[in-house]
Design a protein around this motif. Structure first.
Motif, PDB file in Angstrom:
ATOM      1  N   HIS A   1     -73.408 -12.688  65.418  1.00  0.00           N
ATOM      2  CA  HIS A   1     -74.376 -11.965  64.579  1.00  0.00           C
ATOM      3  C   HIS A   1     -73.696 -10.753  63.952  1.00  0.00           C
ATOM      4  O   HIS A   1     -73.223  -9.866  64.664  1.00  0.00           O
ATOM      5  CB  HIS A   1     -75.562 -11.519  65.427  1.00  0.00           C
TER       6      HIS A   1
ATOM      7  N   VAL B   1     -74.833 -12.423  51.146  1.00  0.00           N
ATOM      8  CA  VAL B   1     -76.020 -12.849  51.913  1.00  0.00           C
ATOM      9  C   VAL B   1     -76.366 -14.296  51.592  1.00  0.00           C
ATOM     10  O   VAL B   1     -76.690 -15.093  52.479  1.00  0.00           O
ATOM     11  CB  VAL B   1     -77.211 -11.920  51.608  1.00  0.00           C
ATOM     12  N   ARG B   2     -76.299 -14.660  50.306  1.00  0.00           N
ATOM     13  CA  ARG B   2     -76.621 -16.038  49.905  1.00  0.00           C
ATOM     14  C   ARG B   2     -75.610 -17.033  50.463  1.00  0.00           C
ATOM     15  O   ARG B   2     -75.974 -18.073  51.019  1.00  0.00           O
ATOM     16  CB  ARG B   2     -76.629 -16.133  48.382  1.00  0.00           C
TER      17      ARG B   2
ATOM     18  N   LYS C   1     -75.867 -17.124  54.342  1.00  0.00           N
ATOM     19  CA  LYS C   1     -77.228 -17.317  54.849  1.00  0.00           C
ATOM     20  C   LYS C   1     -77.579 -16.286  55.926  1.00  0.00           C
ATOM     21  O   LYS C   1     -78.057 -16.620  57.016  1.00  0.00           O
ATOM     22  CB  LYS C   1     -77.387 -18.734  55.405  1.00  0.00           C
ATOM     23  N   LEU C   2     -77.342 -15.015  55.598  1.00  0.00           N
ATOM     24  CA  LEU C   2     -77.608 -13.940  56.556  1.00  0.00           C
ATOM     25  C   LEU C   2     -79.095 -13.661  56.657  1.00  0.00           C
ATOM     26  O   LEU C   2     -79.831 -13.707  55.669  1.00  0.00           O
ATOM     27  CB  LEU C   2     -76.894 -12.654  56.133  1.00  0.00           C
ATOM     28  N   GLU C   3     -79.527 -13.362  57.852  1.00  0.00           N
ATOM     29  CA  GLU C   3     -80.889 -12.925  58.109  1.00  0.00           C
ATOM     30  C   GLU C   3     -80.848 -11.742  59.070  1.00  0.00           C
ATOM     31  O   GLU C   3     -79.921 -11.606  59.856  1.00  0.00           O
ATOM     32  CB  GLU C   3     -81.723 -14.069  58.711  1.00  0.00           C
ATOM     33  N   ASP C   4     -81.867 -10.920  59.011  1.00  0.00           N
ATOM     34  CA  ASP C   4     -81.978  -9.790  59.927  1.00  0.00           C
ATOM     35  C   ASP C   4     -80.726  -8.926  59.901  1.00  0.00           C
ATOM     36  O   ASP C   4     -80.023  -8.762  60.900  1.00  0.00           O
ATOM     37  CB  ASP C   4     -82.240 -10.277  61.351  1.00  0.00           C
TER      38      ASP C   4
ATOM     39  N   ASN D   1     -85.321  -7.578  46.893  1.00  0.00           N
ATOM     40  CA  ASN D   1     -84.659  -8.695  47.556  1.00  0.00           C
ATOM     41  C   ASN D   1     -85.036  -8.808  49.033  1.00  0.00           C
ATOM     42  O   ASN D   1     -84.594  -9.732  49.719  1.00  0.00           O
ATOM     43  CB  ASN D   1     -83.142  -8.553  47.448  1.00  0.00           C
TER      44      ASN D   1
ATOM     45  N   TYR E   1     -84.182  -6.633  51.373  1.00  0.00           N
ATOM     46  CA  TYR E   1     -83.091  -6.161  52.224  1.00  0.00           C
ATOM     47  C   TYR E   1     -83.502  -4.892  52.958  1.00  0.00           C
ATOM     48  O   TYR E   1     -84.124  -3.992  52.379  1.00  0.00           O
ATOM     49  CB  TYR E   1     -81.840  -5.858  51.407  1.00  0.00           C
TER      50      TYR E   1
END
Length: 518
Positions: free
Chosen positions: A179, A252-253, A256-259, A280, A282
């Protein structure tokens, strides 16, 4: 007496024992005729034994240590034969370490020997491409032509850039437990030793004070710990605040980042950037420009008690929080810097060298005011107003994490600053002497990979308790050599990396077992 090698027209070599008597050479005996190098060596050995016996005959003596003397002599001759068998000595200690780190990160997926050599050279001997060619030749007897390096830079494809970034991100995710979490972004400028601009290299505000040199802007995205994730380059006159969103959005795209949370300095932010971050979805933590806030907020900030290491919070609505912290150390520093700047202005004022060209918003010229068209003076009321803000620092965020974590995350921006310092001082990313966009991009890519290798070696040193900096380790390793010996009989080659007593502190780095579980 000594042994003479006499070459005959047939190509054979005679091994003869000769002696100089009364200024003339006299042949005492012919040991034999050799047809090959192996026979020559065998006959020379027999000749030396003949000399030993002849000297013993001429000068007989009681030899209490005969056997020991013979052993010593045999040992000396063996050592000489060993030294005569050395075919190469490479000063490659630093290179061996960097090879292991390079592979450990996963960059061996890029199967290109020139790429590997250029990355390692940036760390062990950062110099121009021409000097790199000489370094490879002198240290490793490696003939890589300068034209070959330039052709490689010209063909270094975009896909190779992407692969290098993918490898760096994948490895960083692995060492951070899968992460990434926090993205730190900052920019710097890289100048060129040139007087000419083009579509990329343009003059602009230089962070290095090289305002007359054309430059490019380099944006760098790093994780916690300072591990490089992505980079971007832009025209040298572009507003740095417009560089962040494209690289963050693409990163990020792509992965595929999240959180995650984006952390950036206030100099990169304006209202449009903040609005786009929020559009977006963010999360962000940015430095707040508290002196430009609304009158109501500024009055609230100045009304708060100044307690060392204490942070207060203001709800700006729509999920945005303004955090303002105060420290005594920052207050002392702000006061000292202001006084220092004031003394500089007063000195220039007394000399009469202040002009309207000094009126700008940078540095301590903000305390100047212009009366009419010609008279410039120091506004001491501005000094008193500015002193009220000593020790205060603001942070704007749309997260719901505790204030202490906001503070800690923002102040980890030093990881990006450290990455830039490493790139400029250790890897020597600038000045650049390339003039085409393709070669500039290739040079930045090589330096990006070198920075990742540097940070990985730094991590491994800390992890294994080797209490030395990367620079000291590589400097010490550059005194380590690998000796190559070719056995005269079977022509088998043996290589041995020579670690002396002074190298024992970094000896684990030369053990294969060290890299098995890293």
């Amino acid at each position: 007496m000594y042994i003479r090698r006499k070459k005959y027209p047939s190509g054979n070599v005679g091994i003869i024992v000769v002696e100089k008597i009364s200024g003339k050479m006299k042949e005492l005996t012919t040991i034999g005729i050799a047809k090959s190098d192996e026979e020559v060596e065998a006959l020379v050995k027999r000749g030396q034994e003949w000399i030993d016996r002849e000297q013993q005959r001429r000068h007989p003596r009681l030899d209490l240590f005969g056997e020991e003397r013979i052993r010593f002599e045999r040992e000396r001759m063996n050592a000489e034969r060993l030294l005569n068998s050395i075919t190469n000595i490479a000063i490659d200690g630093a290179d061996l370490i960097l090879d292991k780190v390079f592979d450990n990160v996963g960059f061996d997926r890029i199967e290109d020997d020139i790429f590997r050599k250029l990355v390692k050279a940036r760390l062990s001997y950062p110099a121009s491409k021409s000097a790199t060619v000489e370094y490879l030749k002198n240290h490793f007897d490696d003939d890589v032509s300068l034209s070959k390096i330039y052709r490689y830079l010209d063909k270094l494809s975009d896909s190779q850039h992407s692969i290098a970034q993918d490898i760096s991100v994948g490895h960083t995710r692995k060492i951070l437990g899968g992460h990434i979490g926090v993205l730190f972004y900052d920019v710097t400028t890289l100048y060129f030793e040139s007087d000419y601009e083009d579509e990329l290299r343009k003059t602009g505000f230089s962070k290095e004070g090289r305002h007359k040199n054309p430059q490019i802007i380099l944006g760098l995205l790093v994780s916690i710990g300072g591990y490089p994730l992505a980079y971007c380059i832009h025209e040298g006159n572009k507003y740095e605040g417009h560089t962040m969103l494209p690289v963050v959005t693409e990163f990020v795209r792509r992965y595929k980042l999240e959180d995650f949370i984006v952390v950036a300095d206030s100099g990169l932010m304006n209202s449009d950037n903040v609005a786009e971050l929020e559009a977006n979805g963010y999360k962000y933590i940015i430095g707040a420009k508290i002196k430009t806030e609304s009158k109501k907020i500024k009055e609230w900030i100045l009304s708060q008690p100044k307690i060392d290491c204490q942070m207060v919070e203001y709800d700006k609505g729509d999920g945005k929080r303004l955090l303002v912290g105060y420290t005594d150390d920052r207050a002392r520093k702000d006061a000292y810097n202001r006084e220092k700047g004031l003394r500089r202005l007063e000195k220039a004022y007394r000399r009469g060298t202040l002009t309207k060209e000094n009126i700008n918003k940078r540095g301590y010229n903000k305390f100047l005011t212009m009366e009419g068209d010609v008279k410039v003076s120091i506004d001491y009321d501005k000094l008193e107003t500015d002193a009220k803000w000593d020790g205060l620092k603001g942070y704007l965020t749309n997260t719901d994490i505790p204030a202490s974590q906001v503070y800690a995350a923002y102040h980890n921006l030093w990881h990006v600053e450290q990455a830039f310092r490493i790139s400029k001082s250790k890897i020597e990313i600038r000045p650049m002497f390339h003039f085409t966009r393709r070669r500039i991009e290739a040079h930045i890519c090589i330096c990006f990979v070198a920075l990742k290798v540097y940070k990985e070696l730094e991590r491994l040193l800390k992890l294994t308790g080797i209490n030395m900096s990367v620079d000291k380790v590589l400097a010490l390793a550059q005194s380590i050599v690998t000796i190559q010996i070719t056995l005269p009989q079977n022509k088998h080659t043996i290589s041995r990396t020579m670690l002396m007593k002074r190298h024992q502190c970094i000896a684990p780095l030369f053990s294969d077992d060290f890299w098995v579980t890293r």
